[in-house]
Design a protein around this motif. Structure first.
Motif, mmCIF file in Angstrom:
data_model
loop_
_atom_site.group_PDB
_atom_site.id
_atom_site.type_symbol
_atom_site.label_atom_id
_atom_site.label_comp_id
_atom_site.label_asym_id
_atom_site.label_seq_id
_atom_site.Cartn_x
_atom_site.Cartn_y
_atom_site.Cartn_z
ATOM 1 N N GLU A 10 0.848 -1.185 0.000
ATOM 2 C CA GLU A 10 0.000 0.000 0.000
ATOM 3 C C GLU A 10 0.882 1.232 0.000
ATOM 4 O O GLU A 10 2.027 1.206 0.471
ATOM 5 N N LEU A 11 0.337 2.344 -0.508
ATOM 6 C CA LEU A 11 1.080 3.593 -0.563
ATOM 7 C C LEU A 11 0.732 4.466 0.632
ATOM 8 O O LEU A 11 -0.446 4.655 0.945
ATOM 9 N N GLU A 12 1.758 4.995 1.299
ATOM 10 C CA GLU A 12 1.510 5.983 2.333
ATOM 11 C C GLU A 12 1.091 7.300 1.678
ATOM 12 O O GLU A 12 1.376 7.547 0.496
ATOM 13 N N ALA A 13 0.417 8.142 2.432
ATOM 14 C CA ALA A 13 -0.110 9.398 1.882
ATOM 15 C C ALA A 13 1.008 10.262 1.304
ATOM 16 O O ALA A 13 0.856 10.874 0.242
ATOM 17 N N GLU A 14 2.152 10.306 2.013
ATOM 18 C CA GLU A 14 3.269 11.132 1.520
ATOM 19 C C GLU A 14 3.813 10.583 0.198
ATOM 20 O O GLU A 14 4.204 11.340 -0.682
ATOM 21 N N ALA A 15 3.841 9.255 0.076
ATOM 22 C CA ALA A 15 4.318 8.648 -1.168
ATOM 23 C C ALA A 15 3.356 8.950 -2.319
ATOM 24 O O ALA A 15 3.778 9.226 -3.446
ATOM 25 N N GLN A 16 2.048 8.914 -2.027
ATOM 26 C CA GLN A 16 1.051 9.250 -3.048
ATOM 27 C C GLN A 16 1.221 10.690 -3.500
ATOM 28 O O GLN A 16 1.139 11.001 -4.696
ATOM 29 N N ALA A 17 1.472 11.591 -2.538
ATOM 30 C CA ALA A 17 1.680 12.997 -2.875
ATOM 31 C C ALA A 17 2.935 13.180 -3.718
ATOM 32 O O ALA A 17 2.967 14.007 -4.641
ATOM 33 N N LEU A 18 3.970 12.388 -3.425
ATOM 34 C CA LEU A 18 5.199 12.461 -4.216
ATOM 35 C C LEU A 18 4.938 12.097 -5.675
ATOM 36 O O LEU A 18 5.418 12.764 -6.594
ATOM 37 N N LEU A 19 4.155 11.037 -5.894
ATOM 38 C CA LEU A 19 3.835 10.628 -7.269
ATOM 39 C C LEU A 19 3.083 11.729 -7.995
ATOM 40 O O LEU A 19 3.242 11.911 -9.208
ATOM 41 N N GLY A 20 2.250 12.462 -7.278
ATOM 42 C CA GLY A 20 1.483 13.543 -7.896
ATOM 43 C C GLY A 20 2.329 14.710 -8.344
ATOM 44 O O GLY A 20 1.870 15.554 -9.117
ATOM 45 N N ARG A 21 3.589 14.783 -7.880
ATOM 46 C CA ARG A 21 4.472 15.881 -8.279
ATOM 47 C C ARG A 21 5.411 15.490 -9.415
ATOM 48 O O ARG A 21 6.208 16.296 -9.869
ATOM 49 N N LEU B 105 6.027 1.449 -9.781
ATOM 50 C CA LEU B 105 5.397 0.699 -8.691
ATOM 51 C C LEU B 105 5.942 -0.723 -8.599
ATOM 52 O O LEU B 105 6.150 -1.244 -7.500
ATOM 53 N N GLU B 106 6.166 -1.348 -9.734
ATOM 54 C CA GLU B 106 6.709 -2.714 -9.706
ATOM 55 C C GLU B 106 8.114 -2.716 -9.120
ATOM 56 O O GLU B 106 8.466 -3.577 -8.311
ATOM 57 N N ARG B 107 8.930 -1.731 -9.493
ATOM 58 C CA ARG B 107 10.286 -1.646 -8.945
ATOM 59 C C ARG B 107 10.244 -1.373 -7.443
ATOM 60 O O ARG B 107 11.013 -1.949 -6.671
ATOM 61 N N ALA B 108 9.324 -0.499 -7.021
ATOM 62 C CA ALA B 108 9.222 -0.170 -5.599
ATOM 63 C C ALA B 108 8.849 -1.394 -4.772
ATOM 64 O O ALA B 108 9.395 -1.621 -3.686
ATOM 65 N N THR B 109 7.922 -2.228 -5.273
ATOM 66 C CA THR B 109 7.512 -3.423 -4.518
ATOM 67 C C THR B 109 8.645 -4.444 -4.430
ATOM 68 O O THR B 109 8.752 -5.180 -3.449
ATOM 69 N N LEU B 110 9.487 -4.474 -5.449
ATOM 70 C CA LEU B 110 10.596 -5.432 -5.432
ATOM 71 C C LEU B 110 11.712 -4.996 -4.487
ATOM 72 O O LEU B 110 12.431 -5.830 -3.924
ATOM 73 N N ARG C 239 4.151 -1.216 3.482
ATOM 74 C CA ARG C 239 3.690 0.145 3.211
ATOM 75 C C ARG C 239 4.800 0.906 2.510
ATOM 76 O O ARG C 239 5.900 1.075 3.052
ATOM 77 N N LEU C 240 4.528 1.358 1.286
ATOM 78 C CA LEU C 240 5.534 2.051 0.486
ATOM 79 C C LEU C 240 5.566 3.519 0.885
ATOM 80 O O LEU C 240 4.559 4.226 0.776
ATOM 81 N N GLY C 241 6.739 3.980 1.338
ATOM 82 C CA GLY C 241 6.892 5.362 1.764
ATOM 83 C C GLY C 241 7.558 6.214 0.717
ATOM 84 O O GLY C 241 7.829 5.786 -0.407
ATOM 85 N N VAL C 242 7.855 7.452 1.113
ATOM 86 C CA VAL C 242 8.454 8.425 0.197
ATOM 87 C C VAL C 242 9.783 7.917 -0.344
ATOM 88 O O VAL C 242 10.055 8.001 -1.548
ATOM 89 N N HIS C 243 10.632 7.380 0.541
ATOM 90 C CA HIS C 243 11.952 6.931 0.093
ATOM 91 C C HIS C 243 11.849 5.727 -0.835
ATOM 92 O O HIS C 243 12.656 5.589 -1.766
ATOM 93 N N ASP C 244 10.881 4.842 -0.609
ATOM 94 C CA ASP C 244 10.686 3.699 -1.511
ATOM 95 C C ASP C 244 10.380 4.184 -2.924
ATOM 96 O O ASP C 244 10.933 3.683 -3.904
ATOM 97 N N LEU C 245 9.472 5.152 -3.014
ATOM 98 C CA LEU C 245 9.087 5.659 -4.333
ATOM 99 C C LEU C 245 10.184 6.499 -4.965
ATOM 100 O O LEU C 245 10.409 6.451 -6.177
ATOM 101 N N ALA C 246 10.895 7.281 -4.123
ATOM 102 C CA ALA C 246 11.993 8.096 -4.656
ATOM 103 C C ALA C 246 13.084 7.204 -5.233
ATOM 104 O O ALA C 246 13.628 7.481 -6.307
#
Length: 461
Positions: free
Chosen positions: A351-362, A376-381, A387-394
């Motif tokens: 699942e995406l944390e709110a901050e991570a979702q906001a990061l994707l929106g930028r 998203l596939e890379r982040a899950t791996l 819970r996927l956070g800002v650093h996971d998505l970055a």
């Protein structure tokens, strides 16, 4: 002559007896069952075929336990004969005949079955032809399944105005046979919409065939599109080859990246649209065409027309119902639903944390939904917790991403806390929320684990 008629019942009985004896003696096997489909008689040849020492050991047994796949029970159930059928056996298939047996009052009392394999060897060519036709039919069905639409409108996720307008227009296109032109950047979901249009159309039971003009060398594109006549050119298949148009007959032909189609082929495609006919490469035979055309492009066709790279007459033929597929940056309100759908499709529990979702929106999303799926596939791996956070998505966006650079680096204390949090969350997940069990797995006391959970903001389940 009248005296002969008096002997009719006797002659009939003799004929029946003779017929039974002839079939029984010449058949591979004979079996008789009662009203409950229990075996009451079986000849020795048939008993040995099914692994019995003698026929007597079959008496009283349900026929299916001795003859797997037997349909004798069906005959004694409905009273209808099965005159010719195939029965698989451990050695070779048998041609069998099954007949109901009635008493003098006409009541159904059982059934008799004959295996006629040896006497019907003359049918072997016919049986081989039948088997060949069955195999060909199965192959054709398999190919058709492979060429059916894989997506529906429900899989074009989003409720933004731009997304809803694209789906509204595409649904309009599904209700007619007119060409549809899908316009939009790479990765926006044009092929998904093409599948959905076909699946919602009257041609849904026919093939959906796609061809990418940018992915096939120009020298081979015409043959790929129209097919080839036998021996059309050196190295060609001596039997000829069906083109995409022929494979899509009665269905839908999806022309992806139509803007990259060579001018020479554009003129031939125009003929297909206007005259509904075409010639395979190297052939003088004109073939009729009944296909629905859906085209897609990521380039500006009007600009291509202006520089002479795309025919104006073909553009106007294709541009009957244009559908603008919006880029992801113009439908950012669809991001939460898209992320949820993609993560579900990946089969992950993340699942995406709110901050991570906001990061994707930028993010600018130059690769659109295709890029989002990749991230998203890379982040899950790479992620260590569900819970996927800002650093996971970055990290998944890449080190050169402006958003990744904007995320401050962790100091030693923060890094240790993040590692410890991930370790505890993972242990709790493995123990289904059982804190004492998780503490034991981590080598900690229960009270110590509770304190760490409180400090790190981890709730017990």
């Amino acid at each position: 002559m009248h005296d002969n008629l008096k002997d009719y019942p006797q002659v009939r009985q003799l004929a029946i007896r003779s017929l039974f004896e002839i079939i029984e003696q010449s058949s591979e096997g004979t079996v008789i069952v009662d009203r409950q489909a229990r075996i009451v008689w079986m000849n020795e040849r048939y008993a040995r075929r099914f692994g019995l020492e003698d026929a007597a050991s079959a008496i009283g047994k349900p026929c299916e336990t001795v003859i797997p796949g037997s349909l004798m029970r069906e005959v004694v159930s409905n009273g209808k004969p099965i005159l010719l059928d195939m029965l698989d056996t451990p050695n070779e298939p048998l041609v069998v005949m099954r007949l109901p047996i009635h008493d003098d009052q006409g009541a159904l009392i059982g059934a008799i079955g004959f295996a006629l394999f040896d006497e019907l060897r003359s049918l072997s060519p016919l049986l081989k032809r039948y088997a060949s036709m069955q195999q060909e039919l199965a192959s054709t069905r398999s190919q058709l399944r492979a060429r059916q639409a894989r997506y529906s409108f429900a899989q074009f996720v989003g409720s933004s105005p731009a997304c809803l307008e694209a789906k509204r227009r595409a649904r309009r296109g599904a209700g007619s046979d007119s060409p549809v032109l899908l316009l939009g950047e790479t990765g926006t979901g044009k092929e998904l919409l093409a599948h959905a249009i076909h699946a919602a159309s009257a041609r849904a039971h026919k093939a959906f065939v796609s061809i990418n003009s940018a992915a096939i060398p120009e020298a081979l594109l015409e043959a790929e599109f129209f097919g080839t006549a036998p021996g059309a050119f050196t190295g060609a298949d001596r039997k000829g080859r069906s083109g995409k148009l022929q494979l899509a007959e009665g269905g839908t032909l999806f022309l992806d990246e139509i803007g990259d189609m060579p001018l020479t082929l554009q003129s031939k495609l125009l003929r297909v649209l206007q005259e509904k006919e075409y010639e395979p490469v190297g052939s003088n035979q004109m073939l009729r065409s009944d296909v629905r055309i859906i085209a897609a492009t990521s380039i500006d066709l009007q600009a291509a027309m202006a520089r002479g790279a795309f025919r104006a007459d073909l553009y106007y033929r294709l541009n009957v119902l244009p559908v603008q597929v919006p880029p992801l940056r113009e439908r950012l309100e669809d991001l939460p639903a898209l992320c949820e759908a993609i993560l579900a499709e990946l089969g992950s529990q993340y699942e995406l944390e709110a901050e991570a979702q906001a990061l994707l929106g930028r993010h600018a999303w130059p690769g659109n939904i295709r890029e989002l799926r990749n991230v998203l596939e890379r982040a899950t791996l790479l992620a260590d917790q569900p819970r996927l956070g800002v650093h996971d998505l970055a990290n998944a966006l890449g080190p050169l991403s402006p958003l990744a650079l904007a995320v401050p680096a962790l100091d030693y204390r923060q890094a240790c806390a993040q590692f410890e949090r991930g370790l505890i969350v993972d242990a709790l997940a493995r123990s289904a929320g059982n804190v004492p069990e998780a503490a034991q797995a981590l080598g900690l006391g229960r009270s110590t684990l509770y304190k760490k959970m409180a400090i790190l903001g981890i709730e017990s389940q």
